[in-house]
Scaffold this motif. Structure first.
Motif, PDB file in Angstrom:
ATOM      1  N   LEU A   1       0.424  -1.148   0.411  1.00  0.00           N
ATOM      2  CA  LEU A   1      -0.197   0.091  -0.284  1.00  0.00           C
ATOM      3  C   LEU A   1       0.941   1.038   0.266  1.00  0.00           C
ATOM      4  CD1 LEU A   1      -3.568   0.962   0.438  1.00  0.00           C
ATOM      5  CD2 LEU A   1      -2.594   0.835   2.486  1.00  0.00           C
ATOM      6  N   VAL A   2       1.081   2.243  -0.916  1.00  0.00           N
ATOM      7  CA  VAL A   2       1.450   3.259  -1.072  1.00  0.00           C
ATOM      8  C   VAL A   2       1.129   4.547  -0.599  1.00  0.00           C
ATOM      9  CG1 VAL A   2       3.009   4.777  -3.241  1.00  0.00           C
ATOM     10  CG2 VAL A   2       2.916   2.164  -2.981  1.00  0.00           C
ATOM     11  N   ASP A   3       1.584   5.188  -0.367  1.00  0.00           N
ATOM     12  CA  ASP A   3       1.333   6.303   0.395  1.00  0.00           C
ATOM     13  C   ASP A   3      -0.391   6.462   1.205  1.00  0.00           C
ATOM     14  OD1 ASP A   3       0.737   9.904  -0.898  1.00  0.00           O
ATOM     15  OD2 ASP A   3       1.595   9.422   0.990  1.00  0.00           O
ATOM     16  N   GLY A   4      -0.342   5.028   1.856  1.00  0.00           N
ATOM     17  CA  GLY A   4      -1.600   4.588   2.310  1.00  0.00           C
ATOM     18  C   GLY A   4      -2.733   4.922   1.199  1.00  0.00           C
ATOM     19  N   ARG A   5      -2.875   5.261   0.223  1.00  0.00           N
ATOM     20  CA  ARG A   5      -3.697   4.976  -0.805  1.00  0.00           C
ATOM     21  C   ARG A   5      -3.731   4.117  -1.906  1.00  0.00           C
ATOM     22  NH1 ARG A   5      -5.692  10.603  -3.579  1.00  0.00           N
ATOM     23  NH2 ARG A   5      -7.071  10.102  -5.184  1.00  0.00           N
ATOM     24  N   TYR A   6      -2.786   3.584  -2.527  1.00  0.00           N
ATOM     25  CA  TYR A   6      -2.644   2.864  -3.990  1.00  0.00           C
ATOM     26  C   TYR A   6      -1.948   1.315  -3.931  1.00  0.00           C
ATOM     27  CZ  TYR A   6      -2.931   8.223  -5.295  1.00  0.00           C
ATOM     28  OH  TYR A   6      -2.666   9.479  -5.623  1.00  0.00           O
ATOM     29  N   ARG A   7      -2.853   0.295  -3.877  1.00  0.00           N
ATOM     30  CA  ARG A   7      -2.667  -0.509  -3.976  1.00  0.00           C
ATOM     31  C   ARG A   7      -1.533  -1.410  -4.666  1.00  0.00           C
ATOM     32  NH1 ARG A   7      -1.718  -3.386   0.741  1.00  0.00           N
ATOM     33  NH2 ARG A   7      -3.690  -2.985   1.807  1.00  0.00           N
ATOM     34  N   ILE A   8      -0.505  -1.770  -4.346  1.00  0.00           N
ATOM     35  CA  ILE A   8      -0.240  -2.665  -5.759  1.00  0.00           C
ATOM     36  C   ILE A   8      -0.531  -3.336  -6.302  1.00  0.00           C
ATOM     37  CG2 ILE A   8       2.314  -2.963  -6.831  1.00  0.00           C
ATOM     38  CD1 ILE A   8       3.382  -1.000  -5.651  1.00  0.00           C
ATOM     39  N   ARG A   9      -0.941  -4.612  -6.972  1.00  0.00           N
ATOM     40  CA  ARG A   9      -2.031  -5.126  -7.888  1.00  0.00           C
ATOM     41  C   ARG A   9      -0.657  -6.055  -8.873  1.00  0.00           C
ATOM     42  NH1 ARG A   9      -5.041  -6.404  -3.561  1.00  0.00           N
ATOM     43  NH2 ARG A   9      -6.327  -4.481  -3.349  1.00  0.00           N
ATOM     44  N   GLY A  10      -0.177  -5.682  -9.389  1.00  0.00           N
ATOM     45  CA  GLY A  10       0.364  -6.517 -10.408  1.00  0.00           C
ATOM     46  C   GLY A  10       1.546  -5.661 -11.256  1.00  0.00           C
ATOM     47  N   ARG A  11       2.537  -6.460 -11.429  1.00  0.00           N
ATOM     48  CA  ARG A  11       4.017  -5.514 -12.629  1.00  0.00           C
ATOM     49  C   ARG A  11       3.676  -5.916 -14.285  1.00  0.00           C
ATOM     50  NH1 ARG A  11       9.467  -7.382 -10.369  1.00  0.00           N
ATOM     51  NH2 ARG A  11       8.653  -9.144 -12.370  1.00  0.00           N
ATOM     52  N   VAL A  12       3.070  -4.016 -14.408  1.00  0.00           N
ATOM     53  CA  VAL A  12       2.998  -4.370 -16.250  1.00  0.00           C
ATOM     54  C   VAL A  12       4.631  -4.127 -16.940  1.00  0.00           C
ATOM     55  CG1 VAL A  12       2.320  -3.078 -17.774  1.00  0.00           C
ATOM     56  CG2 VAL A  12       1.282  -2.757 -15.845  1.00  0.00           C
ATOM     57  N   ALA A  13       5.591  -3.510 -16.767  1.00  0.00           N
ATOM     58  CA  ALA A  13       7.021  -3.027 -17.260  1.00  0.00           C
ATOM     59  C   ALA A  13       7.941  -2.815 -16.175  1.00  0.00           C
ATOM     60  CB  ALA A  13       6.788  -3.557 -18.726  1.00  0.00           C
ATOM     61  N   ARG A  14       9.276  -3.360 -16.755  1.00  0.00           N
ATOM     62  CA  ARG A  14      10.565  -2.731 -16.060  1.00  0.00           C
ATOM     63  C   ARG A  14      10.745  -1.561 -17.137  1.00  0.00           C
ATOM     64  NH1 ARG A  14      13.613  -2.354 -11.475  1.00  0.00           N
ATOM     65  NH2 ARG A  14      16.426  -2.288 -12.168  1.00  0.00           N
ATOM     66  N   GLY A  15      11.019  -0.445 -17.124  1.00  0.00           N
ATOM     67  CA  GLY A  15      11.776  -0.034 -18.475  1.00  0.00           C
ATOM     68  C   GLY A  15      13.303   0.518 -17.980  1.00  0.00           C
ATOM     69  N   GLY A  16      14.083   1.455 -18.571  1.00  0.00           N
ATOM     70  CA  GLY A  16      15.127   1.787 -18.383  1.00  0.00           C
ATOM     71  C   GLY A  16      15.262   2.983 -17.260  1.00  0.00           C
ATOM     72  N   MET A  17      14.060   3.708 -17.582  1.00  0.00           N
ATOM     73  CA  MET A  17      14.110   4.470 -15.710  1.00  0.00           C
ATOM     74  C   MET A  17      13.221   4.269 -14.351  1.00  0.00           C
ATOM     75  SD  MET A  17      14.179   8.278 -18.147  1.00  0.00           S
ATOM     76  CE  MET A  17      12.559   7.411 -19.448  1.00  0.00           C
TER      77      MET A  17
END
Length: 671
Positions: free
Chosen positions: A26-42
């Motif tokens: 849970l990021v910042d008490g608000r955003y619950r991470i559900r899945g990873r879409v992709a990883r880029g260079g940045m």
């Protein structure tokens, strides 16, 4: 939302590797991470649920390597605020910005669709109408950024999202909704790299403007150049330059003009070639001044293409004696996002000029029919006139026949047989025939080896333009996956990781484990690293934590003492005797070892010594006493001669053939 790149595996305590420790956070008490879409260079992009507004968002977290510089964090925050103010239907919206575990993140609009890169991978190339329709929406977004003082700096198919049309129509790219992502992010990273490294080329080399290569500067005309390269790729299915090293590709933008798309794909209209040429001139001063100016040219080109198509249809309606001039259909009204600021609204349908009436060639009221008839009779009344008319008819017929043969058959040949060849052989065969090769998405195949051609388009002996392109689908080999290392993960994370490798998960019986806490995976069957097929079953075993009883140390104790101690703890001893140099009935090994955790009633295996190997007493009666003593000493027995040590043995104790431990005493009676 699609982005290029893949994730990594972070390091956790106890040397356990997990897929991604942020999943479920849970990021910042608000955003619950559900899945990873992709990883880029940045950055790495995740899908998340905004639990406050109950909507799905995209969460982009910058990599630690980019965020170590305090000046970068300041620039990133300023850029995020600028991008958030950039509101446009063709721009991926930024909702929020913050920091998690010291890393900056952006919360963005989640777009359900594919990147333009995915579309090109599926379709290989697009027709001019589709290409210009997508480019219009791209430029509408970029021109909004230019008006706000932003330069994108990294215009490429990976940053262009193609979502389903609002009408729900599938397969028609002209009606799709296009959104551009990553405005300003490259600028913050570029500034940080410039401070640290003395300058670094941030744009992707396939789309980089010449001025970025030579002196590192970028302005709106740099985005125009990159958009022109994207248009070239949509039309031809490839970028204009390639090379062994990125720097080689970059300097080709400086030293060479972009070729006309029609030189690679015959049939592309000249107005489209000219549009690409104007956008990709090496001199920035010769390009459209910004995306808005380029958008105006693209819209004019679409209008020209629409008029050309309408005129072609008009000529086909000329009859033998009546010329009908129908009303040319107007271009469909563009939505507001596709018009430049101040561009006039299309005229209402009721105010359009009515079509001109049809005129009969022999309309005596206008006098035209009489004049045409007089001229026709005058020409046909003279022999030379009749001959000229006949010759013209023959020439027209020949031209029509040759043109029909060329467009219908003459410019075509047959495609060679490339299926079942390996990649190198297929390319060599196509090159000998003068054909170009393109590749569609590879496919797994249980029988064909990797890089063997599965299919070709057009098929063998199919009709193809001379010098045309043959699309090949290569085998990826048999579809196999190795069981990932999920030991130490929670059951939810382990299930997600295994499902990504197309495995079916079953849950085995929970078991105690002295090292792993309750609720995490302790083992999988088949074991980690085993090669599996899609759909294979993997059994997951979850830890119940440390067991309630601790096994005591009984090695070195007598079997009776060891058995009593284990039984008193509620454990079941299993005894097996084994030859050993240790004294008989001494415990020499236990399984499990002392200190291990077990449940009540667990079986404890004990190895117990049988004692040293025994020696069989030989027959000594009748031997001289000294010889009998020497023989016993050689067998590791202790002789004890009685009566006359120099006499002859007449009795012995123990008797012959009696087994005794080594070092046992043997009494011999001599007379």
């Amino acid at each position: 939302m699609s982005h290029s790149g893949y994730g990594h595996i972070d390091s956790l305590p106890m040397d356990i590797q997990v897929a991604d420790s942020l999943l479920g956070t849970l990021v910042d008490g608000r955003y619950r991470i559900r899945g990873r879409v992709a990883r880029g260079g940045m950055a790495t992009v995740y899908t998340a649920t905004d639990e406050r507004l109950e909507r799905t968002v995209a969460l982009k977290i910058i990599h630690p390597a980019q965020a170590r510089d305090p000046q970068f964090l300041e620039r990133f925050t300023d850029e995020a605020k600028t991008i958030a103010r950039l509101t446009h239907p063709n721009v991926v919206a930024v909702y929020d910005q913050g920091h998690h575990a010291g890393l900056p993140y952006l919360v963005m609009e989640y777009v359900r669709g594919n990147t333009l890169r995915d579309v090109l991978a599926q379709r290989r190339r697009l027709n001019p109408g589709e290409s210009l329709a997508i480019l219009e929406q791209m430029l509408a977004a970029i021109s909004a950024a230019h008006r706000a003082g932003l330069v994108h700096r990294d215009v490429k198919p990976e940053n262009v999202l193609v979502a389903e049309a609002p009408s729900g129509g599938a397969g028609n790219l002209v009606d799709s909704v296009v959104k551009v992502a990553d405005f300003g992010l490259a600028r913050a990273v570029e500034a940080s790299a410039t401070d640290a490294d003395g300058g670094q080329l941030m744009a992707t080399v396939a789309y980089v403007a010449p001025e970025l290569v030579t002196d590192g500067r970028a302005d709106p005309r740099s985005d125009v150049y990159s958009a022109g390269i994207v248009l070239f790729e949509m039309l031809t299915g490839r970028v204009p330059y390639d090379g062994a090293q990125p720097v080689e590709v970059a300097w080709q933008h400086v030293d060479r003009d972009v070729p006309a798309p029609s030189s690679l794909v015959p049939g592309i209209p000249p107005v489209v070639d000219e549009l690409v040429a104007r956008a990709t001139r090496r001199d920035p001063q010769a390009r459209p001044t910004d995306a808005g100016a380029f958008l105006s040219e693209v819209q004019a080109t679409r209008d020209d293409l629409g008029s050309a198509n309408a005129n072609t249809a008009l000529l086909r309606q000329v009859s033998a004696r009546t010329v009908t001039i129908p009303r040319v259909p107007a271009e469909p009204e563009r939505p507001t996002w596709a018009r430049l600021p101040g561009q006039a609204e299309p005229a209402p349908a009721g105010r359009r000029r009515a079509p001109e009436p049809a005129y009969d060639d022999y309309d005596d009221d206008r006098g035209g029919g009489s004049r045409i008839g007089d001229r026709y009779r005058m020409v046909m009344s003279h022999p030379r006139g009749r001959m000229a008319v006949a010759a013209a008819i023959v020439v027209i017929g020949l031209v029509a026949a040759i043109s029909g043969w060329w467009w219908g058959m003459g410019r075509y040949t047959v495609a060679p047989q490339l299926a079942a060849m390996d990649k190198a052989a297929a390319e060599a065969q196509a090159t000998r025939g003068g054909f170009a090769i393109a590749y569609g998405p590879g496919q797994f195949d249980e029988k064909a080896a990797k890089d063997v051609v599965l299919r070709q388009d057009p098929p063998a002996a199919g009709r193809i333009l001379k010098g045309g392109t043959i699309t090949l689908v290569l085998s990826l080999g048999a579809e196999r996956y190795t069981v990932p290392d999920v030991v130490g993960m929670t059951l939810d994370l382990a299930t997600s990781e295994l499902e990504q490798t197309k495995l079916q998960i079953t849950k085995g019986a929970d078991r105690y484990d002295d090292n792993l806490p309750k609720g995490v995976v302790v083992a999988v069957d088949p074991a980690v690293g085993t090669e599996t097929k899609p759909g294979d079953k993997v059994t997951v075993f979850v830890s119940k934590g440390k067991a309630p009883l601790t096994v005591p140390r009984v090695v070195g104790k007598s079997i009776n003492d060891a058995r009593a101690e284990l039984i008193n703890l509620g454990l079941e001893p299993l005894i097996a005797y084994k030859q050993s140099d240790r004294p008989r009935d001494e415990v020499i090994k236990q399984t499990p070892n002392d200190g291990a955790g077990v449940e009540k009633g667990a079986k404890i295996e004990l190895e117990v010594s049988e004692g040293p190997p025994q020696v069989t007493v030989p027959r000594l009666i009748g031997l001289p006493c000294p010889q009998a003593v020497q023989q016993l000493q050689g067998m590791n027995l202790v002789p004890n001669p009685q009566v006359n040590p120099n006499g002859t043995v007449f009795a012995q104790q123990p008797n012959e053939n009696t087994p005794v431990p080594p070092g046992s005493q043997v009494v011999i009676y001599c007379s």
